[in-house]
Design a protein around this motif. Structure first.
Motif, mmCIF file in Angstrom:
data_model
loop_
_atom_site.group_PDB
_atom_site.id
_atom_site.type_symbol
_atom_site.label_atom_id
_atom_site.label_comp_id
_atom_site.label_asym_id
_atom_site.label_seq_id
_atom_site.Cartn_x
_atom_site.Cartn_y
_atom_site.Cartn_z
ATOM 1 N N ARG A 1 0.834 -1.215 0.000
ATOM 2 C CA ARG A 1 0.000 0.000 0.000
ATOM 3 C C ARG A 1 0.862 1.256 0.000
ATOM 4 N NH1 ARG A 1 -3.866 -1.847 5.045
ATOM 5 N NH2 ARG A 1 -4.735 -3.724 4.093
ATOM 6 N N TYR A 2 2.119 1.097 0.399
ATOM 7 C CA TYR A 2 3.023 2.236 0.526
ATOM 8 C C TYR A 2 4.135 2.226 -0.534
ATOM 9 C CZ TYR A 2 0.861 2.444 5.164
ATOM 10 O OH TYR A 2 -0.033 2.512 6.198
ATOM 11 N N PHE A 3 4.594 1.045 -0.925
ATOM 12 C CA PHE A 3 5.700 0.921 -1.878
ATOM 13 C C PHE A 3 5.324 -0.079 -2.962
ATOM 14 C CE2 PHE A 3 8.010 1.345 2.329
ATOM 15 C CZ PHE A 3 8.261 2.710 2.204
ATOM 16 N N ALA A 4 5.531 0.299 -4.213
ATOM 17 C CA ALA A 4 5.224 -0.604 -5.312
ATOM 18 C C ALA A 4 6.371 -1.561 -5.612
ATOM 19 C CB ALA A 4 4.896 0.197 -6.566
ATOM 20 N N SER A 5 7.602 -1.167 -5.255
ATOM 21 C CA SER A 5 8.783 -1.952 -5.607
ATOM 22 C C SER A 5 9.977 -1.422 -4.830
ATOM 23 C CB SER A 5 9.064 -1.838 -7.106
ATOM 24 O OG SER A 5 9.360 -0.475 -7.420
ATOM 25 N N THR A 6 11.120 -2.091 -4.987
ATOM 26 C CA THR A 6 12.357 -1.590 -4.377
ATOM 27 C C THR A 6 12.723 -0.225 -4.944
ATOM 28 O OG1 THR A 6 13.215 -3.808 -3.924
ATOM 29 C CG2 THR A 6 14.831 -2.025 -4.084
ATOM 30 N N ALA A 7 12.549 -0.056 -6.257
ATOM 31 C CA ALA A 7 12.841 1.244 -6.866
ATOM 32 C C ALA A 7 11.966 2.334 -6.263
ATOM 33 C CB ALA A 7 12.641 1.176 -8.379
ATOM 34 N N ASP A 8 10.720 2.006 -5.975
ATOM 35 C CA ASP A 8 9.810 2.975 -5.352
ATOM 36 C C ASP A 8 10.270 3.309 -3.935
ATOM 37 O OD1 ASP A 8 7.573 4.646 -5.080
ATOM 38 O OD2 ASP A 8 6.363 3.023 -4.251
ATOM 39 N N ILE A 9 10.756 2.301 -3.201
ATOM 40 C CA ILE A 9 11.295 2.565 -1.863
ATOM 41 C C ILE A 9 12.443 3.554 -1.953
ATOM 42 C CG2 ILE A 9 12.480 1.572 0.135
ATOM 43 C CD1 ILE A 9 11.018 -1.059 -0.450
ATOM 44 N N LEU A 10 13.366 3.309 -2.885
ATOM 45 C CA LEU A 10 14.510 4.207 -3.046
ATOM 46 C C LEU A 10 14.065 5.613 -3.425
ATOM 47 C CD1 LEU A 10 17.108 1.960 -4.907
ATOM 48 C CD2 LEU A 10 17.298 2.877 -2.591
ATOM 49 N N ALA A 11 13.113 5.698 -4.349
ATOM 50 C CA ALA A 11 12.626 7.014 -4.771
ATOM 51 C C ALA A 11 12.033 7.771 -3.589
ATOM 52 C CB ALA A 11 11.594 6.860 -5.883
ATOM 53 N N GLN A 12 11.276 7.070 -2.734
ATOM 54 C CA GLN A 12 10.674 7.735 -1.579
ATOM 55 C C GLN A 12 11.730 8.102 -0.529
ATOM 56 O OE1 GLN A 12 6.909 6.387 -0.004
ATOM 57 N NE2 GLN A 12 6.505 5.159 -1.842
ATOM 58 N N LEU A 13 12.757 7.271 -0.381
ATOM 59 C CA LEU A 13 13.850 7.621 0.538
ATOM 60 C C LEU A 13 14.574 8.877 0.065
ATOM 61 C CD1 LEU A 13 15.389 4.121 1.371
ATOM 62 C CD2 LEU A 13 14.257 5.671 2.975
ATOM 63 N N VAL A 14 14.767 8.983 -1.239
ATOM 64 C CA VAL A 14 15.400 10.182 -1.797
ATOM 65 C C VAL A 14 14.541 11.410 -1.524
ATOM 66 C CG1 VAL A 14 15.994 11.339 -3.956
ATOM 67 C CG2 VAL A 14 16.755 9.000 -3.553
ATOM 68 N N GLU A 15 13.228 11.277 -1.764
ATOM 69 C CA GLU A 15 12.317 12.402 -1.521
ATOM 70 C C GLU A 15 12.316 12.812 -0.054
ATOM 71 O OE1 GLU A 15 10.608 14.323 -3.421
ATOM 72 O OE2 GLU A 15 10.452 13.301 -5.362
ATOM 73 N N ASP A 16 12.562 11.855 0.835
ATOM 74 C CA ASP A 16 12.605 12.145 2.261
ATOM 75 C C ASP A 16 13.947 12.747 2.671
ATOM 76 O OD1 ASP A 16 11.665 11.780 5.132
ATOM 77 O OD2 ASP A 16 13.456 10.521 5.139
ATOM 78 N N ALA A 17 15.052 12.185 2.157
ATOM 79 C CA ALA A 17 16.385 12.555 2.636
ATOM 80 C C ALA A 17 16.931 13.828 2.005
ATOM 81 C CB ALA A 17 17.365 11.406 2.399
ATOM 82 N N PHE A 18 16.827 13.957 0.691
ATOM 83 C CA PHE A 18 17.510 15.065 0.024
ATOM 84 C C PHE A 18 17.008 16.439 0.466
ATOM 85 C CE2 PHE A 18 19.910 13.262 -3.855
ATOM 86 C CZ PHE A 18 20.310 12.156 -3.129
ATOM 87 N N PRO A 19 15.690 16.646 0.618
ATOM 88 C CA PRO A 19 15.247 17.959 1.105
ATOM 89 C C PRO A 19 15.764 18.271 2.514
ATOM 90 C CG PRO A 19 13.436 16.845 0.026
ATOM 91 C CD PRO A 19 14.541 15.836 0.158
ATOM 92 N N ARG A 20 15.871 17.249 3.368
ATOM 93 C CA ARG A 20 16.423 17.476 4.716
ATOM 94 C C ARG A 20 17.871 17.935 4.626
ATOM 95 N NH1 ARG A 20 17.368 13.215 7.061
ATOM 96 N NH2 ARG A 20 16.289 11.537 5.955
ATOM 97 N N TRP A 21 18.653 17.272 3.781
ATOM 98 C CA TRP A 21 20.056 17.658 3.654
ATOM 99 C C TRP A 21 20.207 19.001 2.948
ATOM 100 C CZ3 TRP A 21 23.921 15.922 6.362
ATOM 101 C CH2 TRP A 21 23.781 14.684 7.002
#
Length: 203
Positions: free
Chosen positions: A54-74
């Motif tokens: 319901r939250y992640f479609a694939s490993t690539a989607d997990i990575l994409a969401q981690l990027v969206e979470d991490a990069f703006p913070r940094w």
């Protein structure tokens, strides 16, 4: 229906999403991208694989969401570091502060995103978005150089990021094993040399 652990269903979903992202970050940092799957992420917090989708479609989607979470913070940390405030408001002082904040990235779990993104093929639209977010990391330095009257500030900032990436690679635990000649191995020395080269390059 799973038990709601927050005031509203929306809050519950937001909390669960945050927990899944944190679990994914931990798996990526400790085990690498090949261990990162929706099932592994769900298992880490006790959530069934079917619920994770319901939250992640694939490993690539997990990575994409981690990027969206991490990069703006940094990006926010880098912009705060180079802001014209603090004990040393000179441009070299601000550049060093920016560089130190960028090198802090290496010691964080978020840094595992860099080799992961290189190892896995992201869809084209995700790659474009990653490039945009990466540009946001460099933008604070380019803005500071532009304010100082430097010519070609975006290019200078992009090249300076190359210095920081080289320093970051030397900070990795197994970096010395891949260099054919003796190099500085003390992290403080590597950081100081990198910041020295960075500030000299941007004079």
């Amino acid at each position: 229906m799973p038990r709601i652990s927050a005031a509203t269903v929306a809050d519950h979903r937001a909390n669960q999403h945050a927990a899944l992202l944190e679990a994914a970050r931990e798996i990526l940092a400790a085990e690498g991208v090949h261990a990162l799957t929706p099932a592994a992420v769900g298992a880490r917090i006790g959530l069934a694989r079917s619920s994770v989708y319901r939250y992640f479609a694939s490993t690539a989607d997990i990575l994409a969401q981690l990027v969206e979470d991490a990069f703006p913070r940094w990006s926010a940390r880098l912009r705060a570091a180079i802001a014209p405030a603090g004990p040393d408001g000179s441009l070299p002082g601000r550049i060093r502060a920016y560089g130190r904040a960028a090198l802090d990235f290496v010691g964080s779990p978020d840094y595992a995103l860099i080799p992961a993104l290189q190892a896995i093929g992201l869809p084209g639209e995700c790659r474009v978005r990653v490039d945009e977010l990466h540009g946001a990391l460099i933008a604070p330095l380019a803005d500071a150089l532009r304010e100082a009257g430097a010519d070609h500030p975006a290019l200078r900032a992009e090249l300076a990021w190359g210095v920081l990436r080289a320093g970051a690679r030397r900070l990795m635990p197994d970096a010395a094993a891949h260099v054919p000649e003796p190099v500085a191995t003390d992290p403080d020395d590597i950081i100081e040399i990198t910041l020295d080269v960075l500030t000299r390059a941007l004079r």
